[in-house]
Design an enzyme around this catalytic site. Structure first.
Site, PDB file in Angstrom:
ATOM      1  N   SER A   1       0.784  -1.077  -0.040  1.00 35.83           N
ATOM      2  CA  SER A   1      -0.010  -0.082   0.053  1.00 35.83           C
ATOM      3  C   SER A   1       1.039   1.296   0.060  1.00 35.83           C
ATOM      4  O   SER A   1       1.690   1.458  -0.977  1.00 35.83           O
ATOM      5  CB  SER A   1      -0.979  -0.065   1.333  1.00 35.83           C
ATOM      6  OG  SER A   1      -2.102   0.866   0.911  1.00 35.83           O
TER       7      SER A   1
ATOM      8  N   ASP B   1      -9.047  -5.669  -5.223  1.00 36.24           N
ATOM      9  CA  ASP B   1      -8.519  -4.551  -4.192  1.00 36.24           C
ATOM     10  C   ASP B   1      -9.505  -3.369  -4.303  1.00 36.24           C
ATOM     11  O   ASP B   1      -9.767  -2.832  -5.342  1.00 36.24           O
ATOM     12  CB  ASP B   1      -7.200  -4.099  -4.661  1.00 36.24           C
ATOM     13  CG  ASP B   1      -6.508  -2.947  -3.691  1.00 36.24           C
ATOM     14  OD1 ASP B   1      -7.368  -2.445  -3.042  1.00 36.24           O
ATOM     15  OD2 ASP B   1      -5.302  -3.177  -3.689  1.00 36.24           O
TER      16      ASP B   1
ATOM     17  N   HIS C   1      -7.051  -6.105  -0.632  1.00 30.60           N
ATOM     18  CA  HIS C   1      -6.003  -4.915  -0.158  1.00 30.60           C
ATOM     19  C   HIS C   1      -5.010  -5.412   0.995  1.00 30.60           C
ATOM     20  O   HIS C   1      -5.513  -5.605   2.034  1.00 30.60           O
ATOM     21  CB  HIS C   1      -6.455  -3.567   0.067  1.00 30.60           C
ATOM     22  CG  HIS C   1      -5.417  -2.524   0.078  1.00 30.60           C
ATOM     23  ND1 HIS C   1      -4.997  -1.875  -0.934  1.00 30.60           N
ATOM     24  CD2 HIS C   1      -5.054  -2.003   1.027  1.00 30.60           C
ATOM     25  CE1 HIS C   1      -4.134  -0.935  -0.528  1.00 30.60           C
ATOM     26  NE2 HIS C   1      -4.052  -1.055   0.664  1.00 30.60           N
TER      27      HIS C   1
END
Length: 310
Positions: A102, A232, A260
């Site tokens: 991320s 995601d 995610h």
């Protein structure tokens, strides 16, 4: 394995390592607002068992690292990029294979641009280009966007904060697979109980980025593997595809129905891919040890959407 507090340039960070220091070093960089516990111990051990020396750490304002008053962090996104290099310095590692998830993937990209000699290879998970390209990328899902403002105002109500974060973790998982709420609740409770100040992590939501990126992603020379889930909700798959297109020679590994982050169901696939990627690159083990150098200040990162483990 043991937590170790380090202080470099006056910044106190909590780090932890797994495996043999003589093995190829892998630095794990978590997303904004999340401590190193989100690189779960079992995942770290799998990498270590594969012959890697694994280092994870708490960002500022998470876990046991330096903590600032909520709303007054006094640092920028650029400082979080520089902290990755500080951790390498503290651990006596001149260069490492860097794995970011991320926002941690954005930090890893910027580290490769600002300190290319510190990055042996890159693995970028559930992330987006840190340097905007010429194509517009899809936004987060509407469900994700609606959820963000619903965070509890009273951070002193630990149970309420835990339940909110469990719901958030469920949302991040993408909704196409079974979700283990009990496991998520255990991890979140441990994370929050371990933190110096659970409210301080929200400082990451409003950090200034520290300035423009130093160069386009096409300047990255480190061998790069992009790993992205097809479900995601934060950065839809097109973000991973764009990232692989912009970094020369990058490869894309798509995780079907994954959301995610680094989900337990994907550990075997991700660990196998990381071991293969970090083993395929040229690494002189003696060359991974420290050398004296002067590091310039790093520029900041483009901020990802707000939220935990971004």
């Amino acid at each position: 394995m043991a937590e170790r507090m380090v202080e470099i340039d006056g910044v106190e960070l909590c780090t932890e390592s797994f495996g043999d220091p003589a093995d190829r070093p892998v630095l794990l960089v978590m997303g904004a607002g999340a401590s190193m516990l989100w690189w779960e111990e079992g995942f770290c051990r799998l990498l270590a068992e594969g012959g890697r020396f694994v280092v994870r750490y708490d960002h500022r304002d998470t876990g046991r690292s330096v903590c600032h008053p909520p709303g007054r962090p006094g640092y920028t996104g650029a400082d979080l990029v520089e902290d990755a290099a500080r951790v390498l310095d503290a651990r006596g590692i001149a260069a490492a294979h860097v794995v970011g998830v991320s926002a941690g993937g954005a930090f890893a990209q910027l580290l490769a641009l600002t300190h290319p000699d510190r990055v042996r290879s890159l693995v970028l998970i559930s992330t987006s280009p840190a340097v905007p390209g010429d194509r517009e990328l899809p936004p987060p899902t509407e469900e994700f966007t609606r959820f963000l403002p619903a965070a509890p105002c009273d951070r002193s109500d630990l149970d309420a904060v835990i339940e909110h974060q469990v719901a958030y973790a469920c949302l991040l998982a993408g909704g196409r697979r079974p979700f283990d709420r009990a496991a998520a609740r255990r991890l979140i409770r441990r994370d929050l109980e371990r933190a110096r100040d659970i409210a301080a992590a929200r400082n990451h939501d409003s950090l200034p980025d520290g300035g423009p990126a130093p160069a386009p992603l096409s300047s990255i020379t480190a061998p790069t593997l992009v790993i992205h889930g097809s479900a995601d909700p934060v950065f839809p798959l097109r973000h991973g595809e764009a990232l692989a297109e912009q970094i020369p020679g990058a490869r894309l590994l798509t995780l079907p129905d994954a959301g995610h982050g680094v989900e337990r169901a994907d550990w075997p696939t991700i660990v196998t891919a990381v071991l293969a990627h970090t083993g395929a690159t040229r690494t002189d083990r003696a060359g991974d040890r420290p050398q004296a150098e002067t590091r310039p200040s790093a520029p900041g990162s483009r901020r990802p959407p707000a939220g935990r483990r971004r």
